[in-house]
Design a protein around this motif. Sequence first.
Motif, PDB file in Angstrom:
ATOM      1  N   ASP A  53      33.524 142.496  10.087  1.00 51.65           N
ATOM      2  CA  ASP A  53      34.711 142.560  10.950  1.00 51.65           C
ATOM      3  C   ASP A  53      35.968 141.959  10.314  1.00 51.65           C
ATOM      4  OD1 ASP A  53      33.094 143.741  12.823  1.00 51.65           O
ATOM      5  OD2 ASP A  53      33.266 142.149  14.321  1.00 51.65           O
ATOM      6  N   PHE A  54      35.783 140.918   9.491  1.00 51.05           N
ATOM      7  CA  PHE A  54      36.936 140.226   8.923  1.00 51.05           C
ATOM      8  C   PHE A  54      37.137 140.510   7.439  1.00 51.05           C
ATOM      9  CE2 PHE A  54      35.958 137.575  12.650  1.00 51.05           C
ATOM     10  CZ  PHE A  54      37.209 137.486  13.235  1.00 51.05           C
ATOM     11  N   GLY A  55      36.201 141.206   6.809  1.00 51.86           N
ATOM     12  CA  GLY A  55      36.325 141.506   5.385  1.00 51.86           C
ATOM     13  C   GLY A  55      36.198 140.272   4.514  1.00 51.86           C
ATOM     14  N   ILE A  56      35.340 139.336   4.932  1.00 48.94           N
ATOM     15  CA  ILE A  56      35.127 138.111   4.164  1.00 48.94           C
ATOM     16  C   ILE A  56      33.724 138.132   3.565  1.00 48.94           C
ATOM     17  CG2 ILE A  56      36.770 136.796   5.553  1.00 48.94           C
ATOM     18  CD1 ILE A  56      34.403 135.554   7.054  1.00 48.94           C
ATOM     19  N   ASP A  57      33.435 137.166   2.714  1.00 42.54           N
ATOM     20  CA  ASP A  57      32.112 137.052   2.103  1.00 42.54           C
ATOM     21  C   ASP A  57      31.534 135.684   2.433  1.00 42.54           C
ATOM     22  OD1 ASP A  57      32.020 139.563   0.735  1.00 42.54           O
ATOM     23  OD2 ASP A  57      33.463 138.752  -0.700  1.00 42.54           O
ATOM     24  N   THR A  58      30.558 135.660   3.329  1.00 45.01           N
ATOM     25  CA  THR A  58      29.902 134.404   3.660  1.00 45.01           C
ATOM     26  C   THR A  58      28.733 134.188   2.712  1.00 45.01           C
ATOM     27  OG1 THR A  58      28.605 135.556   5.353  1.00 45.01           O
ATOM     28  CG2 THR A  58      30.564 134.385   6.093  1.00 45.01           C
ATOM     29  N   ASP A  59      28.414 132.915   2.482  1.00 47.99           N
ATOM     30  CA  ASP A  59      27.286 132.577   1.623  1.00 47.99           C
ATOM     31  C   ASP A  59      26.303 131.698   2.407  1.00 47.99           C
ATOM     32  OD1 ASP A  59      28.396 129.993   1.665  1.00 47.99           O
ATOM     33  OD2 ASP A  59      29.296 130.216  -0.318  1.00 47.99           O
ATOM     34  N   ASP A  60      25.285 131.192   1.717  1.00 52.23           N
ATOM     35  CA  ASP A  60      24.257 130.388   2.387  1.00 52.23           C
ATOM     36  C   ASP A  60      24.830 129.129   3.037  1.00 52.23           C
ATOM     37  OD1 ASP A  60      22.345 132.238   1.678  1.00 52.23           O
ATOM     38  OD2 ASP A  60      21.594 131.085  -0.034  1.00 52.23           O
ATOM     39  N   GLN A  61      25.798 128.497   2.376  1.00 50.60           N
ATOM     40  CA  GLN A  61      26.435 127.315   2.967  1.00 50.60           C
ATOM     41  C   GLN A  61      27.166 127.669   4.254  1.00 50.60           C
ATOM     42  OE1 GLN A  61      28.821 125.719  -0.322  1.00 50.60           O
ATOM     43  NE2 GLN A  61      27.772 123.770   0.026  1.00 50.60           N
ATOM     44  N   ASP A  62      27.810 128.825   4.255  1.00 53.59           N
ATOM     45  CA  ASP A  62      28.520 129.276   5.458  1.00 53.59           C
ATOM     46  C   ASP A  62      27.532 129.539   6.591  1.00 53.59           C
ATOM     47  OD1 ASP A  62      30.965 129.194   4.077  1.00 53.59           O
ATOM     48  OD2 ASP A  62      30.743 131.278   3.425  1.00 53.59           O
ATOM     49  N   ILE A  63      26.403 130.134   6.264  1.00 61.98           N
ATOM     50  CA  ILE A  63      25.396 130.417   7.289  1.00 61.98           C
ATOM     51  C   ILE A  63      24.873 129.110   7.878  1.00 61.98           C
ATOM     52  CG2 ILE A  63      23.099 131.382   7.710  1.00 61.98           C
ATOM     53  CD1 ILE A  63      23.853 133.559   5.600  1.00 61.98           C
ATOM     54  N   GLU A  64      24.655 128.119   7.034  1.00 59.74           N
ATOM     55  CA  GLU A  64      24.226 126.797   7.506  1.00 59.74           C
ATOM     56  C   GLU A  64      25.284 126.202   8.433  1.00 59.74           C
ATOM     57  OE1 GLU A  64      21.492 123.772   7.865  1.00 59.74           O
ATOM     58  OE2 GLU A  64      21.236 125.643   6.768  1.00 59.74           O
ATOM     59  N   ARG A  65      26.529 126.358   8.068  1.00 59.81           N
ATOM     60  CA  ARG A  65      27.646 125.869   8.889  1.00 59.81           C
ATOM     61  C   ARG A  65      27.678 126.584  10.240  1.00 59.81           C
ATOM     62  NH1 ARG A  65      33.811 126.022   6.532  1.00 59.81           N
ATOM     63  NH2 ARG A  65      34.859 125.230   8.365  1.00 59.81           N
ATOM     64  N   ILE A  66      27.440 127.887  10.219  1.00 58.81           N
ATOM     65  CA  ILE A  66      27.401 128.661  11.463  1.00 58.81           C
ATOM     66  C   ILE A  66      26.249 128.178  12.336  1.00 58.81           C
ATOM     67  CG2 ILE A  66      26.916 130.948  12.429  1.00 58.81           C
ATOM     68  CD1 ILE A  66      28.419 132.067   9.883  1.00 58.81           C
ATOM     69  N   ASN A  67      25.069 128.046  11.737  1.00 55.78           N
ATOM     70  CA  ASN A  67      23.875 127.664  12.496  1.00 55.78           C
ATOM     71  C   ASN A  67      23.993 126.302  13.148  1.00 55.78           C
ATOM     72  OD1 ASN A  67      22.206 129.937  12.204  1.00 55.78           O
ATOM     73  ND2 ASN A  67      21.561 129.287  10.175  1.00 55.78           N
ATOM     74  N   ASN A  68      24.676 125.368  12.508  1.00 53.39           N
ATOM     75  CA  ASN A  68      24.720 123.994  12.994  1.00 53.39           C
ATOM     76  C   ASN A  68      26.050 123.608  13.627  1.00 53.39           C
ATOM     77  OD1 ASN A  68      22.062 123.171  12.152  1.00 53.39           O
ATOM     78  ND2 ASN A  68      22.825 123.442  10.075  1.00 53.39           N
TER      79      ASN A  68
END
Length: 87
Positions: A53-68
Amino acid sequence: MNRPEIFEKVKHIVETVVDVPNGVSLTESTRLKEDLAADSLDGVDIAVQLDFDFGIDTDDQDIERINNGTLSDIVDLVEESLKKRQS
């Protein structure tokens, strides 16, 4: 895109991915794990949708940030990623 617009898109993504309990109104302080009982796969799904939706690239650290984190943390992540993309 300003913060309220990003929040509305993030809110829609979370509502689509996570089974939001009845009566829960999503705000920037809503916590994915504690308030919505989201699991790690929900975080991955949210990250994929953010990328699309935003045209960004999330990585594993970002996913951890999202989850917590909170919805505010996700909005911050999107804002940071959009700024990096513009640089």
